[in-house]
Design a protein around this motif. Structure first.
Motif, PDB file in Angstrom:
ATOM      1  N   ALA A 196      31.094  26.074  35.171  1.00 24.65           N
ATOM      2  CA  ALA A 196      29.872  26.591  35.328  1.00 24.65           C
ATOM      3  C   ALA A 196      29.471  25.342  36.248  1.00 24.65           C
ATOM      4  O   ALA A 196      30.519  25.605  38.147  1.00 24.65           O
ATOM      5  N   THR A 197      30.756  24.365  36.005  1.00 27.01           N
ATOM      6  CA  THR A 197      30.513  23.307  36.977  1.00 27.01           C
ATOM      7  C   THR A 197      32.091  23.204  38.377  1.00 27.01           C
ATOM      8  O   THR A 197      32.164  23.055  39.060  1.00 27.01           O
ATOM      9  N   GLN A 198      33.302  23.719  37.257  1.00 23.39           N
ATOM     10  CA  GLN A 198      34.377  24.796  38.425  1.00 23.39           C
ATOM     11  C   GLN A 198      33.449  24.998  39.147  1.00 23.39           C
ATOM     12  O   GLN A 198      34.557  25.126  40.298  1.00 23.39           O
ATOM     13  N   GLU A 199      33.180  26.155  38.978  1.00 17.10           N
ATOM     14  CA  GLU A 199      33.002  27.094  39.524  1.00 17.10           C
ATOM     15  C   GLU A 199      31.685  26.597  40.569  1.00 17.10           C
ATOM     16  O   GLU A 199      32.138  27.055  41.634  1.00 17.10           O
ATOM     17  N   LEU A 200      31.173  25.735  40.335  1.00 15.24           N
ATOM     18  CA  LEU A 200      29.972  24.804  41.996  1.00 15.24           C
ATOM     19  C   LEU A 200      30.844  24.256  42.760  1.00 15.24           C
ATOM     20  O   LEU A 200      30.868  24.588  43.921  1.00 15.24           O
ATOM     21  N   ALA A 201      31.780  23.808  42.518  1.00 16.08           N
ATOM     22  CA  ALA A 201      33.130  23.177  42.875  1.00 16.08           C
ATOM     23  C   ALA A 201      33.519  24.109  43.980  1.00 16.08           C
ATOM     24  O   ALA A 201      34.428  23.585  44.999  1.00 16.08           O
TER      25      ALA A 201
ATOM     26  N   VAL B 275      40.723  36.035  45.838  1.00 12.25           N
ATOM     27  CA  VAL B 275      41.456  37.761  46.106  1.00 12.25           C
ATOM     28  C   VAL B 275      41.988  38.245  44.759  1.00 12.25           C
ATOM     29  O   VAL B 275      42.695  38.157  43.792  1.00 12.25           O
ATOM     30  N   LEU B 276      41.053  38.998  44.234  1.00 15.26           N
ATOM     31  CA  LEU B 276      41.179  39.747  43.570  1.00 15.26           C
ATOM     32  C   LEU B 276      41.362  41.639  43.648  1.00 15.26           C
ATOM     33  O   LEU B 276      40.766  42.919  44.287  1.00 15.26           O
ATOM     34  N   GLU B 277      42.786  42.375  43.207  1.00 16.65           N
ATOM     35  CA  GLU B 277      43.085  43.663  43.110  1.00 16.65           C
ATOM     36  C   GLU B 277      42.280  44.676  42.048  1.00 16.65           C
ATOM     37  O   GLU B 277      43.540  44.083  41.045  1.00 16.65           O
ATOM     38  N   LEU B 278      41.933  45.200  42.053  1.00 14.70           N
ATOM     39  CA  LEU B 278      41.347  46.473  41.210  1.00 14.70           C
ATOM     40  C   LEU B 278      42.121  47.732  41.112  1.00 14.70           C
ATOM     41  O   LEU B 278      42.625  48.215  41.513  1.00 14.70           O
ATOM     42  N   SER B 279      42.453  47.942  40.173  1.00 14.96           N
ATOM     43  CA  SER B 279      43.658  48.985  40.018  1.00 14.96           C
ATOM     44  C   SER B 279      42.898  50.392  38.549  1.00 14.96           C
ATOM     45  O   SER B 279      42.050  49.408  37.571  1.00 14.96           O
ATOM     46  N   ALA B 280      43.289  51.304  38.690  1.00 17.69           N
ATOM     47  CA  ALA B 280      42.743  51.860  37.176  1.00 17.69           C
ATOM     48  C   ALA B 280      43.092  52.192  36.182  1.00 17.69           C
ATOM     49  O   ALA B 280      44.406  51.287  36.537  1.00 17.69           O
ATOM     50  N   ARG B 281      42.656  52.621  35.473  1.00 19.31           N
ATOM     51  CA  ARG B 281      43.174  52.136  33.697  1.00 19.31           C
ATOM     52  C   ARG B 281      44.376  52.149  33.676  1.00 19.31           C
ATOM     53  O   ARG B 281      45.380  52.172  33.669  1.00 19.31           O
ATOM     54  N   ASP B 282      44.345  53.831  34.488  1.00 20.17           N
ATOM     55  CA  ASP B 282      45.557  54.241  33.591  1.00 20.17           C
ATOM     56  C   ASP B 282      46.685  53.977  34.585  1.00 20.17           C
ATOM     57  O   ASP B 282      48.198  53.983  33.616  1.00 20.17           O
ATOM     58  N   LYS B 283      46.667  53.123  35.673  1.00 18.24           N
ATOM     59  CA  LYS B 283      48.020  52.345  36.136  1.00 18.24           C
ATOM     60  C   LYS B 283      48.116  51.324  35.973  1.00 18.24           C
ATOM     61  O   LYS B 283      48.763  50.349  35.191  1.00 18.24           O
ATOM     62  N   ALA B 284      47.212  50.793  34.838  1.00 18.74           N
ATOM     63  CA  ALA B 284      47.345  49.294  34.718  1.00 18.74           C
ATOM     64  C   ALA B 284      47.822  48.980  33.136  1.00 18.74           C
ATOM     65  O   ALA B 284      47.923  48.018  32.679  1.00 18.74           O
ATOM     66  N   CYS B 285      47.340  50.547  32.653  1.00 16.24           N
ATOM     67  CA  CYS B 285      47.641  49.713  30.633  1.00 16.24           C
ATOM     68  C   CYS B 285      49.030  49.720  30.598  1.00 16.24           C
ATOM     69  O   CYS B 285      49.826  50.438  30.780  1.00 16.24           O
ATOM     70  N   ALA B 286      48.849  48.780  29.976  1.00 14.20           N
ATOM     71  CA  ALA B 286      50.612  48.508  28.822  1.00 14.20           C
ATOM     72  C   ALA B 286      50.861  48.994  27.844  1.00 14.20           C
ATOM     73  O   ALA B 286      51.980  49.378  27.795  1.00 14.20           O
ATOM     74  N   TYR B 287      49.383  50.135  27.010  1.00  9.30           N
ATOM     75  CA  TYR B 287      50.045  50.710  25.992  1.00  9.30           C
ATOM     76  C   TYR B 287      49.223  52.223  26.600  1.00  9.30           C
ATOM     77  O   TYR B 287      48.613  52.265  25.249  1.00  9.30           O
ATOM     78  N   PRO B 288      49.803  52.868  27.147  1.00 11.12           N
ATOM     79  CA  PRO B 288      49.360  54.458  27.773  1.00 11.12           C
ATOM     80  C   PRO B 288      48.616  55.624  26.134  1.00 11.12           C
ATOM     81  O   PRO B 288      48.090  56.132  25.854  1.00 11.12           O
ATOM     82  N   ASP B 289      49.434  55.107  25.237  1.00  9.28           N
ATOM     83  CA  ASP B 289      50.186  55.982  23.804  1.00  9.28           C
ATOM     84  C   ASP B 289      48.738  55.370  22.854  1.00  9.28           C
ATOM     85  O   ASP B 289      48.696  55.712  21.541  1.00  9.28           O
TER      86      ASP B 289
ATOM     87  N   MET C 159      37.428  39.746  35.939  1.00 11.79           N
ATOM     88  CA  MET C 159      38.056  38.239  36.964  1.00 11.79           C
ATOM     89  C   MET C 159      36.839  39.068  38.168  1.00 11.79           C
ATOM     90  O   MET C 159      36.778  38.111  38.985  1.00 11.79           O
ATOM     91  N   THR C 160      36.641  40.268  38.178  1.00  9.57           N
ATOM     92  CA  THR C 160      35.492  40.718  39.160  1.00  9.57           C
ATOM     93  C   THR C 160      34.635  39.465  39.238  1.00  9.57           C
ATOM     94  O   THR C 160      33.750  39.380  40.312  1.00  9.57           O
ATOM     95  N   ARG C 161      34.168  39.080  38.086  1.00 12.21           N
ATOM     96  CA  ARG C 161      33.142  37.999  38.243  1.00 12.21           C
ATOM     97  C   ARG C 161      33.195  36.515  39.246  1.00 12.21           C
ATOM     98  O   ARG C 161      32.445  35.753  39.497  1.00 12.21           O
ATOM     99  N   TRP C 162      34.383  36.041  39.291  1.00  8.41           N
ATOM    100  CA  TRP C 162      35.201  34.554  39.231  1.00  8.41           C
ATOM    101  C   TRP C 162      36.008  35.173  40.502  1.00  8.41           C
ATOM    102  O   TRP C 162      36.509  34.064  40.566  1.00  8.41           O
ATOM    103  N   SER C 163      36.024  35.976  41.408  1.00  8.10           N
ATOM    104  CA  SER C 163      35.670  36.324  42.406  1.00  8.10           C
ATOM    105  C   SER C 163      35.430  36.025  43.443  1.00  8.10           C
ATOM    106  O   SER C 163      34.497  36.885  44.122  1.00  8.10           O
ATOM    107  N   ASP C 164      35.597  35.589  45.038  1.00  7.47           N
ATOM    108  CA  ASP C 164      35.824  36.046  46.199  1.00  7.47           C
ATOM    109  C   ASP C 164      35.268  37.333  46.677  1.00  7.47           C
ATOM    110  O   ASP C 164      34.088  37.664  47.408  1.00  7.47           O
TER     111      ASP C 164
END
Length: 762
Positions: A163-168, A268-282, A336-341
């Protein structure tokens, strides 16, 4: 960070940060809907005594932390504080780490209650309510004031450093934004006007519809003023949403440039769909299946900290960090949506019925500014978000693989479906209301499948799974069915019918999204007429509107109308040769790169074949159905500086918008259609509903959507103030005043504009 600054955190967010441990376990379970959850809480409360208090507001402090939340229920007569969790099926299926989280929340609430009421101890009850059986399972304990205080301090200490880091960070971010200057010295013509309008909208907490020409830098022209307004308006997040990948990439590029040029401390965060982000789709999203789910919460803190050091959290960066720390890329991005501007993503993250960012903004009281690029797409996209279909063939396939208890419910649904179908004698027919017996049978089927799924450890067979998801979507929309939607039944053949809930006016669903945001800016090169978008999207009454002046001159673009050619269906065959000849004549007058747009792939192929036969010396290339990303890149690569040829494309497709080909890369376009949607039974019903609701059935259904595509496609030609080009509008109807009124004001039409009878328009 200023001395005495406080970080406000909800009890839920505090405990999710400090008390979650172990595996990520996201196997599909039939969790209650939000409505079912609220109803379950109401049932539990109704069983309590008269002194029982619901939604008890509690708050407390520790160091820089301001902790607040609402406990589900409190009975002062018994000094009993309750936390209620709704579920379906087997209680044993709730993972242990979820139970630990629930206890952590309840104990923090217990401490806050002791502080508020001056209690020496309190009884705590964790209540699990089964939506299906309506039964409660209780776990109780008694805790002293001192025990709960120690637990509270322990939780807060785990979070205080973060929290201190986030305030800073917030202090440094806001200070830098206040001092921020436009990174490129002067604004482009038109860009300043747009930026000022966006800033005023942020300052007055109003929504804005902004029509601005292509090529003026709309992305930075909206992001920059929103960022400048963030400190004074206390914005937590800026959401930049777009319909397609190119729009999102433009935003990422602009933000990367902004950070690189100024050193701006902006996450800055880019959100991507689950099927594009998944490393183990099976694999399944659970610790015993996927190695990135196993121990996810134990490794999350290190991955989260690493994300803060990344200059830009685009899709690739999030994936690399996730794999380095052996955590799931998709859920690391969600965390990371919680901690992005600034968050860059698709429309669905805010406007969809189950939108993640919208739900999080509500849960965490975020103040967000929403910037929606290419907003002319939002009507069609929102309609699809709030529409659903059920196929009779899908029901039969589901019943064929269903276990006996589920098959029985599906058979009953089939009978209710048949009864509804008997009332529909035409191949396509609109039903005024959803038959109650059909809704009851559909709801019962969903409940039966949900109960079955909660009792077994194996996944559903694909046909049953697919029908289940479709049925759940249909039931949810049936609950809110009204004049904003159509219910229709289509007969594909003697055995197969399709039931559809088609949303035609997204306004009732999008209204809460506009209300939740601090300000929403919708911008595009084609947002006229403004009342079309205001009506269909449900924009608030005080929404501002701006039509940004074009920086381009009429002398830059030669716009010619071929009013002696008809591209309507009846005259299409006769149009092929004249269109081919016109294109060749223009090309030979000024060789270079051109785009030619047609209403369909079939029409495109007809003209392409004729052109190739008549003019084999002119290079051509064409868009094909279902092009891969590599194929699209190859198509655009043909538009090189110094190149010559014609690319054939479909209006409204991948190359009709979001494509930037400045200078010699594109010197002209042929638009051989008005882009009007096809006249068919569905669109005719849409026209009737638009006429009934807004008195503009034809315009709202056909004319406005079609002309938006035309202007977007033609907008590919002039991208900078030094560009020169030609656009041919090929159809008799382009000579009509009501059509020309929808073209950009800076265009100066010339060429064949002979008299055309008004009855030729439709």
């Amino acid at each position: 960070m200023s001395e005495g600054a406080r970080y406000t955190v909800s009890v839920r967010a505090l405990c999710e940060f400090t008390a979650k441990e172990g595996d990520l376990d996201l196997r599909f379970t039939p969790t209650p809907t939000a409505q079912e959850g609220m109803a379950g809480h109401a049932v539990v409360a109704s069983r309590r005594g008269e002194s029982y208090q619901r939604e008890v507001a509690l708050a407390g402090e520790h160091g820089p932390l301001q902790v607040r939340g609402r406990a589900d229920g409190y009975d002062p007569a018994r000094t009993l504080l309750e936390e209620v969790k709704t579920y379906r099926g087997q209680l044993a299926s709730i993972p242990d780490n979820h139970r630990l989280l629930h206890w952590a929340q309840l104990r923090v609430y217990g401490h806050l209650l002791c502080q508020k009421e001056g209690l020496d101890s309190v009884n705590l009850a964790l209540v699990y309510f089964d939506i299906g059986s309506q039964e409660e399972t209780r776990f109780e304990e008694n805790r002293s004031r001192d025990e709960l205080a120690a637990i509270f301090v322990q939780q807060c200490q785990r979070f205080t450093a973060w929290a201190t880091q986030e305030l800073a960070h917030r202090g440094a971010r806001d200070a830098a934004l206040q001092a921020l200057r436009f990174p490129y010295g002067d604004f482009r013509p038109g860009q300043r006007q747009l930026a000022e309008a966006v800033f005023r909208a942020q300052a007055s907490r109003r929504n804005l519809l902004a029509q601005a020409p292509t090529g003026i830098g709309k992305t930075l022209g909206t992001l920059f003023p929103a960022l400048k307004a963030a400190p004074s308006q206390q914005l937590d997040k800026i959401l930049f949403l777009a319909a397609k990948t190119p729009g999102r990439q433009l935003a990422l590029d602009a933000l990367a440039s902004l950070k690189g040029n100024t050193g701006l401390p902006l996450r800055v965060l880019e959100l991507s769909a689950r099927d594009k982000a998944c490393a183990y789709p099976d694999r399944l999203c659970r610790g015993d299946s996927c190695p990135l789910a196993q121990g996810f919460y134990d490794r999350l803190p290190a991955a989260r900290a690493a994300c803060l050091d990344a200059p830009l959290l685009d899709r690739q960066s999030v994936r690399e960090i996730a794999l380095q720390h052996q955590v799931c890329p998709y859920y690391l991005g969600s965390e990371m949506t919680r901690w992005s501007d600034v968050i860059v993503g698709d429309y669905n993250y805010w406007f969809d019925g189950g939108a993640m960012l919208y739900a999080m903004a509500q849960a965490h009281d975020w103040r967000v500014s929403v910037l929606a690029d290419e907003a002319h797409n939002l009507v069609a996209r929102a309609r699809s978000m709030y529409s659903a279909q059920l196929h009779r063939a899908g029901l039969r396939a589901a019943r064929a693989v269903a276990p006996p208890v589920v098959a029985k419910a599906l058979e009953k649904l089939g009978r209710a479906w048949s009864a509804a179908g008997k009332k529909a004698l035409l191949p396509y027919q609109v039903l005024e209301t959803i038959p109650p017996k059909l809704v009851d049978a559909l709801s019962a089927s969903v409940s039966t499948i949900s109960e079955h799924l909660a009792q077994v450890a194996v996944p559903l067979e694909p046909p049953l799974r697919d029908f289940y998801f479709e049925a759940m979507a249909f039931v949810r929309l049936a609950e809110s069915f009204g004049p904003h939607s159509l219910l229709d039944l289509t007969r594909e053949d003697e055995r197969n019918t399709v039931l559809s809930i088609r949303n035609v006016v997204p306004a009732p669903f999008l209204g809460p999204r506009f209300a939740q945001a601090h300000a929403t800016t919708l911008f595009s090169a084609t947002l006229a007429p403004w009342h079309y978008f205001a009506d269909l999207l449900g924009m608030p009454q005080d929404t501002a509107w701006i039509d940004v002046e074009s920086p381009f001159q009429a002398s830059q673009l030669e716009v010619r109308v071929a009013a002696d050619i008809s591209t309507r269906w009846q005259g299409r065959a006769a149009s092929v040769a004249p269109i081919s000849a016109l294109m060749a004549r223009q090309y030979r007058e000024r060789p270079g790169n051109y785009l030619a747009f047609f209403s369909s792939f079939d029409y495109l192929q007809q003209v392409r074949d004729a052109f190739e036969r008549a003019h084999p010396d002119i290079a051509i290339w064409q868009q094909s159905r279902r092009m891969s990303e590599a194929d699209r890149d190859a198509f655009l690569a043909r538009f090189a500086v110094g190149g010559q040829g014609i690319g054939f494309a479909v209006l409204g497709g991948s190359f009709g918008e979001g494509v930037d080909l400045p200078g010699e890369r594109l010197i002209g376009a042929f638009v051989a259609t008005l882009g009007l949607p096809q006249v068919n039974p569905v669109n005719e019903q849409l026209r009737l509903r638009m006429e009934a609701l807004f008195g503009a059935g034809y315009d709202y259904t056909y004319l406005y959507p079609g002309m938006q595509k035309v202007v977007q496609a033609a907008g590919r030609v002039i991208r900078t103030e030094s560009d020169r080009g030609t656009v041919w509008l090929i159809d008799q109807r382009f000579a009509q005043p009501r059509v020309q009124a929808l073209l950009p004001g800076w265009w100066a039409l010339q060429g064949q504009q002979g008299d055309v009878r008004s009855d030729q328009f439709a």
